[in-house]
Design a protein around this motif. Structure first.
Motif, PDB file in Angstrom:
ATOM      1  N   LYS A   1     -43.768 -30.069  -8.296  1.00 12.16           N
ATOM      2  CA  LYS A   1     -43.063 -30.103  -7.237  1.00 12.16           C
ATOM      3  C   LYS A   1     -42.022 -30.281  -7.493  1.00 12.16           C
ATOM      4  O   LYS A   1     -40.933 -31.163  -8.553  1.00 12.16           O
ATOM      5  CB  LYS A   1     -43.464 -31.449  -5.833  1.00 12.16           C
ATOM      6  N   ARG A   2     -40.314 -29.994  -6.567  1.00 15.89           N
ATOM      7  CA  ARG A   2     -38.776 -29.698  -6.647  1.00 15.89           C
ATOM      8  C   ARG A   2     -38.923 -30.741  -5.962  1.00 15.89           C
ATOM      9  O   ARG A   2     -38.948 -31.167  -5.580  1.00 15.89           O
ATOM     10  CB  ARG A   2     -38.265 -28.390  -6.165  1.00 15.89           C
ATOM     11  N   ASN A   3     -37.779 -31.720  -6.917  1.00 13.71           N
ATOM     12  CA  ASN A   3     -37.111 -33.336  -6.226  1.00 13.71           C
ATOM     13  C   ASN A   3     -36.323 -32.361  -4.989  1.00 13.71           C
ATOM     14  O   ASN A   3     -35.492 -31.731  -4.789  1.00 13.71           O
ATOM     15  CB  ASN A   3     -36.711 -33.529  -6.594  1.00 13.71           C
ATOM     16  N   THR A   4     -36.708 -33.759  -3.790  1.00 12.99           N
ATOM     17  CA  THR A   4     -35.458 -33.713  -2.783  1.00 12.99           C
ATOM     18  C   THR A   4     -35.545 -34.375  -2.038  1.00 12.99           C
ATOM     19  O   THR A   4     -36.021 -36.127  -2.903  1.00 12.99           O
ATOM     20  CB  THR A   4     -36.269 -32.286  -1.789  1.00 12.99           C
TER      21      THR A   4
ATOM     22  N   VAL B   1     -40.583 -22.216  -5.092  1.00 14.08           N
ATOM     23  CA  VAL B   1     -40.431 -23.486  -5.470  1.00 14.08           C
ATOM     24  C   VAL B   1     -40.461 -23.663  -7.101  1.00 14.08           C
ATOM     25  O   VAL B   1     -39.566 -24.468  -7.702  1.00 14.08           O
ATOM     26  CB  VAL B   1     -41.371 -24.757  -5.529  1.00 14.08           C
TER      27      VAL B   1
ATOM     28  N   ASP C   1     -33.003 -30.436  -5.194  1.00 15.35           N
ATOM     29  CA  ASP C   1     -32.369 -29.987  -6.354  1.00 15.35           C
ATOM     30  C   ASP C   1     -32.590 -28.182  -7.013  1.00 15.35           C
ATOM     31  O   ASP C   1     -33.189 -27.318  -6.753  1.00 15.35           O
ATOM     32  CB  ASP C   1     -33.046 -30.266  -7.560  1.00 15.35           C
ATOM     33  N   ASN C   2     -31.463 -27.905  -7.146  1.00 15.31           N
ATOM     34  CA  ASN C   2     -30.930 -26.533  -6.659  1.00 15.31           C
ATOM     35  C   ASN C   2     -30.778 -25.655  -8.690  1.00 15.31           C
ATOM     36  O   ASN C   2     -30.632 -24.881  -9.409  1.00 15.31           O
ATOM     37  CB  ASN C   2     -30.072 -25.980  -6.434  1.00 15.31           C
TER      38      ASN C   2
ATOM     39  N   GLY D   1     -34.908 -22.777  -9.371  1.00 14.24           N
ATOM     40  CA  GLY D   1     -34.278 -23.636  -8.349  1.00 14.24           C
ATOM     41  C   GLY D   1     -32.858 -22.544  -7.298  1.00 14.24           C
ATOM     42  O   GLY D   1     -31.987 -23.418  -6.856  1.00 14.24           O
TER      43      GLY D   1
ATOM     44  N   SER E   1     -32.991 -27.903 -11.777  1.00 10.84           N
ATOM     45  CA  SER E   1     -33.855 -27.625 -12.529  1.00 10.84           C
ATOM     46  C   SER E   1     -35.241 -26.652 -12.463  1.00 10.84           C
ATOM     47  O   SER E   1     -35.005 -25.764 -11.910  1.00 10.84           O
ATOM     48  CB  SER E   1     -34.566 -29.872 -12.498  1.00 10.84           C
ATOM     49  N   THR E   2     -35.353 -26.741 -13.532  1.00  5.28           N
ATOM     50  CA  THR E   2     -36.093 -25.683 -14.060  1.00  5.28           C
ATOM     51  C   THR E   2     -37.991 -25.971 -13.060  1.00  5.28           C
ATOM     52  O   THR E   2     -38.412 -27.193 -14.550  1.00  5.28           O
ATOM     53  CB  THR E   2     -36.637 -24.686 -14.998  1.00  5.28           C
ATOM     54  N   VAL E   3     -38.646 -25.862 -12.438  1.00  4.61           N
ATOM     55  CA  VAL E   3     -39.537 -26.326 -12.396  1.00  4.61           C
ATOM     56  C   VAL E   3     -41.449 -25.635 -12.362  1.00  4.61           C
ATOM     57  O   VAL E   3     -41.347 -24.725 -12.439  1.00  4.61           O
ATOM     58  CB  VAL E   3     -39.890 -26.909 -10.818  1.00  4.61           C
TER      59      VAL E   3
END
Length: 381
Positions: free
Chosen positions: A94-97, A302, A84-85, A306, A87-89
C-alpha cells in the motif's frame, strides 16, 4: 387580582424562554491550528487503512515528518498533508499517506473554520475534512469536505444512529439534496448528503479559484456548512478572527435543522479529522471509479512510482475553532463514553457540564414555570 397575574407574566415568559433552546450566532475563538505549530494537538493514526479498506498506510508522526508527508511549508507558513508521490509501490503493498485527528473534541455550540488553498484530487484519491465522535455511530459524524477521484463538486453530509432525518433545510438553491436519512443503517451508510453546486468547491476548480473557506456550525438549532471560494470570502471571516457571527454569513451551502434531528441526542463532542486514503470502499468502487477515471484503481494508480499523486495534498492556512457565548466547549483529550449534549470544559479539561447540567437547568425552569402557572390559576379561581 388580574394586575397580580400580570405581574407574574415576566416570570412565566422568562421560564418559557429558558425552556426553549435558542440558536447561538455569536462565537469566540477558543483554538487555532496555524503556522509553525499547526500539527501540535493532533494524533497521527499510524496504521494501515482498516477503516475504509483503502490501499493506504496512515503513517506515524515521525514518518510523516521525515518523509515530508506532513509539514509546515516555511515559504508560506501553511500546513501540507499529502500522499507519498515519490516511492515506488510494488504489488500487494500500500502507499503511505496521512490521517490526523485533533486530541481535543468540540461540542454543541461550536464552529470550526478551515481556510485551505488546495485539496487532494486525482484518480484513486479519497480525501476528507470531517469530524466524528469517538463512539461512532453514537455521537454522529459531520463530513464538511469529501470527494473522490476527479469529481468536480464537494459532497457534505451527516452519519448518525437511526432516527435523524433532514426536514425543511434552509440552504442554497444550487445545493443538491441527495438523501435525507442520516442513519448509518440506511442504504449502506449513505448518510444524508448535500452536493455543492459550485465547481470551485472541489478538485482542480478549487485550486484554480485559489482555494476557499469552509465554516461548520454545530448548534442546538442544527448543523450548517458554508463554503466560500477565495474571491467571495465575507469580511466577517477576515476582519476579525477572534470572533464570528454566523448570522452574517448568509444562507448555508448545506443545512441539517434540528426539526428532524435532535442535536443533543445524535451529536456529542467531535474530534476534527483530515485524511487522504486511496481507492477503498468509495473511490475504488468500480461503479464510482469509472464515472471519472479509467483502468483499475489499485493496479493503475496506487502501484508504481507515485507520479499520479502530484495533486494529492492539502494545503491548509488555518483551522480555527469557536465556542458560543464566550464559553469553552472543548473536551481535552480522552474519549467520549456516550452520546448526548456536550458539557463545557474548564482550563484543565475536566468536563463541567453535559446532559446532567442541561437537564437540571430545564428541570428547575420547568418547576418555576409550573409554580407561576399554578399561582395564576389560583388568582383567577
Amino acid at each position: 387580582m388580574r394586575s397580580a397575574a400580570r405581574s407574574l407574566l415576566p416570570v412565566v415568559l422568562a421560564a418559557i424562554s429558558l425552556l426553549t433552546p435558542v440558536a447561538a450566532t455569536n462565537y469566540d475563538l477558543v483554538k487555532e491550528y496555524a503556522g509553525s505549530t499547526f500539527f501540535d494537538g493532533w494524533t497521527f493514526y499510524d496504521h494501515f487503512d482498516n477503516l475504509t479498506n483503502g490501499d493506504a498506510v496512515f503513517v506515524s508522526a515521525s514518518v510523516a515528518k521525515s518523509a515530508k508527508l506532513a509539514f509546515v511549508d516555511p515559504a508560506t507558513n501553511h500546513a501540507i498533508i499529502k500522499v507519498d508521490n515519490t516511492s515506488t509501490v510494488p504489488f500487494n503493498e500500500k502507499r503511505n499517506t496521512v490521517r490526523i485527528t485533533t486530541n481535543d473534541r468540540y461540542g454543541l455550540g461550536s464552529v470550526w473554520v478551515a481556510d485551505m488553498l488546495h485539496i487532494p484530487y486525482g484518480c484513486s484519491v479519497w480525501p476528507a475534512w470531517w469530524s466524528q465522535s469517538p463512539d461512532w455511530p453514537v455521537g454522529g459524524e459531520i463530513d464538511t469536505l469529501e470527494g473522490v477521484n476527479l469529481v468536480t463538486h464537494n459532497q457534505m453530509g451527516l452519519h448518525t444512529e437511526s432516527g435523524c432525518q433532514v426536514v425543511n433545510p434552509v440552504q442554497l438553491a444550487s445545493s443538491i439534496q441527495t438523501s435525507t436519512d442520516c442513519s448509518n443503517l440506511t442504504n449502506h451508510n449513505q448518510g444524508c448528503l448535500v452536493t455543492d453546486g459550485n465547481t470551485a468547491s472541489y478538485g482542480q476548480g478549487f485550486a484554480a479559484a485559489g482555494g476557499g473557506v469552509w465554516v461548520t456550525e454545530l448548534a442546538s438549532s442544527g448543523i450548517s456548512i458554508w463554503f466560500f471560494p477565495r474571491a467571495n470570502i465575507p469580511s466577517a471571516l477576515t476582519s476579525n478572527t477572534k470572533a464570528i457571527d454566523t448570522s452574517t454569513l448568509g444562507t448555508p451551502t448545506g443545512n441539517w435543522p434540528s426539526t428532524g434531528c435532535s442535536m443533543d441526542k445524535f451529536f456529542s463532542p467531535h474530534n476534527l479529522i483530515f485524511d487522504i486514503t486511496l481507492c477503498g470502499d468509495f473511490a475504488g468502487n468500480p461503479a464510482i471509479f469509472n464515472q471519472t477515471c479509467t483502468g483499475v484503481c489499485y493496479n493503475d494508480y496506487v502501484l508504481g512510482n507515485g507520479s499520479n499523486y502530484a495533486t494529492a495534498y492539502f494545503e491548509v492556512a488555518s483551522v480555527r475553532v469557536y465556542s458560543s457565548n464566550g464559553t469553552n466547549n472543548i473536551i481535552k483529550g480522552g474519549s467520549s463514553s456516550g452520546s448526548g449534549s456536550p458539557g463545557a470544559a474548564n482550563s484543565n479539561g475536566t468536563q463541567t457540564g453535559g446532559n446532567g447540567a442541561v437537564a437540571m437547568q430545564r428541570s428547575m425552569m420547568a418547576m418555576l414555570l409550573a409554580l407561576a402557572l399554578g399561582a395564576i390559576a389560583r388568582l383567577f379561581a
